[in-house]
Write a protein that holds these residues in place. Structure first.
Motif, PDB file in Angstrom:
ATOM      1  N   ALA A 175     -30.620  28.221  21.895  1.00 46.43           N
ATOM      2  CA  ALA A 175     -31.277  27.357  20.911  1.00 46.43           C
ATOM      3  C   ALA A 175     -30.262  26.387  20.318  1.00 46.43           C
ATOM      4  CB  ALA A 175     -31.902  28.199  19.806  1.00 46.43           C
ATOM      5  N   LEU A 176     -30.693  25.131  20.140  1.00 46.04           N
ATOM      6  CA  LEU A 176     -29.786  24.106  19.613  1.00 46.04           C
ATOM      7  C   LEU A 176     -30.130  23.676  18.190  1.00 46.04           C
ATOM      8  CD1 LEU A 176     -29.396  21.739  22.716  1.00 46.04           C
ATOM      9  CD2 LEU A 176     -28.063  23.779  22.106  1.00 46.04           C
ATOM     10  N   ALA A 177     -31.419  23.635  17.833  1.00 43.38           N
ATOM     11  CA  ALA A 177     -31.800  23.162  16.498  1.00 43.38           C
ATOM     12  C   ALA A 177     -33.254  23.484  16.222  1.00 43.38           C
ATOM     13  CB  ALA A 177     -31.572  21.656  16.381  1.00 43.38           C
ATOM     14  N   VAL A 178     -33.600  23.484  14.935  1.00 44.29           N
ATOM     15  CA  VAL A 178     -34.999  23.598  14.522  1.00 44.29           C
ATOM     16  C   VAL A 178     -35.483  22.227  14.072  1.00 44.29           C
ATOM     17  CG1 VAL A 178     -34.927  26.027  13.875  1.00 44.29           C
ATOM     18  CG2 VAL A 178     -34.323  24.298  12.183  1.00 44.29           C
ATOM     19  N   THR A 184     -30.845  21.989  11.414  1.00 46.25           N
ATOM     20  CA  THR A 184     -32.039  21.165  11.581  1.00 46.25           C
ATOM     21  C   THR A 184     -31.700  19.993  12.493  1.00 46.25           C
ATOM     22  OG1 THR A 184     -31.543  19.696   9.721  1.00 46.25           O
ATOM     23  CG2 THR A 184     -32.733  21.740   9.217  1.00 46.25           C
ATOM     24  N   MET A 185     -32.722  19.322  12.989  1.00 46.96           N
ATOM     25  CA  MET A 185     -32.482  18.153  13.839  1.00 46.96           C
ATOM     26  C   MET A 185     -31.753  17.068  13.050  1.00 46.96           C
ATOM     27  SD  MET A 185     -33.557  18.625  16.978  1.00 46.96           S
ATOM     28  CE  MET A 185     -34.366  17.316  17.885  1.00 46.96           C
ATOM     29  N   ALA A 186     -32.047  16.968  11.764  1.00 44.55           N
ATOM     30  CA  ALA A 186     -31.345  15.983  10.930  1.00 44.55           C
ATOM     31  C   ALA A 186     -29.862  16.320  10.843  1.00 44.55           C
ATOM     32  CB  ALA A 186     -31.970  15.935   9.543  1.00 44.55           C
ATOM     33  N   GLU A 187     -29.565  17.595  10.624  1.00 39.15           N
ATOM     34  CA  GLU A 187     -28.166  18.021  10.580  1.00 39.15           C
ATOM     35  C   GLU A 187     -27.478  17.800  11.925  1.00 39.15           C
ATOM     36  OE1 GLU A 187     -28.332  21.676   7.322  1.00 39.15           O
ATOM     37  OE2 GLU A 187     -28.847  22.080   9.415  1.00 39.15           O
ATOM     38  N   ALA A 188     -28.273  17.875  12.998  1.00 39.72           N
ATOM     39  CA  ALA A 188     -27.725  17.722  14.339  1.00 39.72           C
ATOM     40  C   ALA A 188     -27.607  16.262  14.787  1.00 39.72           C
ATOM     41  CB  ALA A 188     -28.579  18.489  15.342  1.00 39.72           C
ATOM     42  N   GLY A 189     -28.056  15.337  13.924  1.00 36.45           N
ATOM     43  CA  GLY A 189     -27.866  13.920  14.241  1.00 36.45           C
ATOM     44  C   GLY A 189     -29.111  13.093  14.437  1.00 36.45           C
ATOM     45  N   LEU A 190     -30.309  13.674  14.231  1.00 38.95           N
ATOM     46  CA  LEU A 190     -31.548  12.900  14.348  1.00 38.95           C
ATOM     47  C   LEU A 190     -32.301  12.965  13.018  1.00 38.95           C
ATOM     48  CD1 LEU A 190     -32.915  13.809  17.907  1.00 38.95           C
ATOM     49  CD2 LEU A 190     -31.772  11.710  17.194  1.00 38.95           C
ATOM     50  N   PRO A 191     -31.897  12.161  12.035  1.00 36.12           N
ATOM     51  CA  PRO A 191     -32.535  12.208  10.707  1.00 36.12           C
ATOM     52  C   PRO A 191     -34.021  11.870  10.776  1.00 36.12           C
ATOM     53  CG  PRO A 191     -31.148  10.254  10.933  1.00 36.12           C
ATOM     54  CD  PRO A 191     -30.857  11.125  12.109  1.00 36.12           C
ATOM     55  N   GLY A 192     -34.797  12.617  10.000  1.00 36.49           N
ATOM     56  CA  GLY A 192     -36.233  12.359   9.933  1.00 36.49           C
ATOM     57  C   GLY A 192     -37.042  12.995  11.040  1.00 36.49           C
ATOM     58  N   PHE A 193     -36.374  13.661  11.977  1.00 38.67           N
ATOM     59  CA  PHE A 193     -37.111  14.284  13.080  1.00 38.67           C
ATOM     60  C   PHE A 193     -37.750  15.581  12.591  1.00 38.67           C
ATOM     61  CE2 PHE A 193     -38.063  16.649  16.828  1.00 38.67           C
ATOM     62  CZ  PHE A 193     -38.250  15.723  17.847  1.00 38.67           C
ATOM     63  N   GLU A 194     -39.073  15.623  12.624  1.00 38.67           N
ATOM     64  CA  GLU A 194     -39.799  16.813  12.183  1.00 38.67           C
ATOM     65  C   GLU A 194     -40.961  17.073  13.128  1.00 38.67           C
ATOM     66  OE1 GLU A 194     -42.402  18.543   8.388  1.00 38.67           O
ATOM     67  OE2 GLU A 194     -41.329  16.636   8.212  1.00 38.67           O
ATOM     68  N   ALA A 195     -41.029  18.267  13.651  1.00 38.25           N
ATOM     69  CA  ALA A 195     -42.130  18.647  14.535  1.00 38.25           C
ATOM     70  C   ALA A 195     -42.287  20.157  14.497  1.00 38.25           C
ATOM     71  CB  ALA A 195     -41.863  18.195  15.969  1.00 38.25           C
ATOM     72  N   GLY A 196     -43.500  20.601  14.412  1.00 34.11           N
ATOM     73  CA  GLY A 196     -43.731  22.031  14.375  1.00 34.11           C
ATOM     74  C   GLY A 196     -45.199  22.333  14.282  1.00 34.11           C
ATOM     75  N   THR A 197     -45.474  23.593  14.172  1.00 31.68           N
ATOM     76  CA  THR A 197     -46.853  23.999  13.946  1.00 31.68           C
ATOM     77  C   THR A 197     -46.991  24.461  12.501  1.00 31.68           C
ATOM     78  OG1 THR A 197     -48.655  25.426  14.710  1.00 31.68           O
ATOM     79  CG2 THR A 197     -46.430  26.379  14.711  1.00 31.68           C
ATOM     80  N   TRP A 198     -48.122  24.256  11.926  1.00 35.90           N
ATOM     81  CA  TRP A 198     -48.393  24.724  10.576  1.00 35.90           C
ATOM     82  C   TRP A 198     -49.869  25.083  10.489  1.00 35.90           C
ATOM     83  CZ3 TRP A 198     -52.082  21.363   9.173  1.00 35.90           C
ATOM     84  CH2 TRP A 198     -51.969  20.016   9.569  1.00 35.90           C
TER      85      TRP A 198
END
Length: 330
Positions: A227-230, A244-258
């Protein structure tokens, strides 16, 4: 005589006040307490799905708190559209509610001729739980971060393959958004569900996936996947060590199930407020948080207004991805 008139006036006011009070009490007595009978929670996905599991946890707790049964009714099919359409036709009396998952915010752009409008035909009650997608790769890939993955993919355009749980699914759209934001060319391989996608990823038939924690984290913990990021704004309680993807270099990237609860448009604001308060109380309960975490979910709570804004933002986000990529369902 003046004193007598004043006394009579005071007496008249008292009588009027008593009559008004009596009338109010009678009116209140004629309005039955909510809920006064079982409440149906329509789940727009099949039994055993993430939304179904969350709905059943919350339904049991709502029944305890409100003294009436909350009965889960699964109405899956057509990407969740069948259940949503059925709920849109129910009376706005608080006795038929709708449980939706993140995938339903993709449908307005994916299915141009829907018979319902998710924002106009429903009143939001609130979020219940969320699970960020996890970016996972096969261990043979020589990358240990999102930045390294992006560099590796850019050096090999069209040579990496990603799996999804189906064309037009949340994992598919999330991966396409990743391609857009990262500027990489990776090839989509759709599967009929997450289990087969994970099986082929473990076998090395594909290189990466973005899937829910419950689908991939057991294999990450066993060492068969990396696993690389959430894909959430904040770290997940189910995988606190992952950035998080933001911490990993892609700010604002959000995707998931809710999973969230809605009511047919026109439902009493008092009922909406009551249910929202109970959802927040349930989400704070430690036993609920533990049960959700075991299924890969973080407990979530929101006001109706907060969820309305979030719902709108999700619909807009996925519409942009679909328009940019030209994704269509078969």
């Amino acid at each position: 005589s003046i004193n007598r008139s004043r006394a009579n006036l005071r007496a008249s006011r008292i009588v009027i006040a008593l009559l008004v009070s009596f009338g109010v009490l009678r009116a209140e007595a004629q309005v039955p307490a909510y809920p006064s009978k079982p409440v149906r929670m329509i789940v727009a996905l099949a039994a055993g799905s993430g939304a179904d599991l969350v709905a059943r946890i919350f339904a049991a707790k709502l029944a305890e708190a409100l003294g009436q049964q909350f009965v889960v009714e699964n109405r899956g099919g057509a990407g969740g559209n069948i259940g949503v359409e059925a709920a849109a036709r129910t009376a706005p009396d608080g006795y038929s509610l709708l449980t939706i998952a993140a995938g339903q915010t993709i449908n307005p752009a994916l299915y141009p001729k829907l018979s319902y409008n998710l924002e106009k035909d429903f009143d939001p009650i609130g979020l219940m739980a969320a699970a960020p997608l996890v970016l996972v790769v096969h261990p043979s890939l020589p990358v240990k971060s999102v930045k390294e993955l992006i560099e590796f993919a850019k050096a090999r355009p069209g040579k990496l393959y990603y799996a999804s749980s189906g064309n037009g699914s949340s994992p598919h759209l999330a991966a396409e958004m990743f391609k857009m934001q990262a500027g990489v060319n990776i090839v989509h391989v759709p599967y009929k569900g997450s289990p087969q996608a994970v099986t082929d990823l473990i076998a090395g038939e594909v290189s990466l996936v973005l899937l829910a924690p419950s689908s991939v984290m057991p294999h990450v913990q066993s060492g068969r996947l990396r696993a690389l990021a959430v894909c959430s704004p904040q770290r997940s309680v189910t995988a606190p060590g992952l950035p998080t993807m933001a911490e990993a270099g892609l700010p604002g990237f959000e995707a998931g199930t809710w999973t969230a609860l809605l009511a047919p448009a026109g439902t009493s604001p008092d009922i909406i407020t009551r249910l929202n308060r109970e959802l927040a109380n349930i989400a704070r309960a430690s036993d609920v948080r533990d049960r959700l975490a075991a299924q890969g979910f973080d407990a979530r709570a929101s006001t109706p207004a907060e969820f309305a804004a979030y719902l709108h933002s999700e619909i807009v986000k996925w519409r942009k991805v679909i328009r940019a990529t030209g994704i269509r369902v078969d």
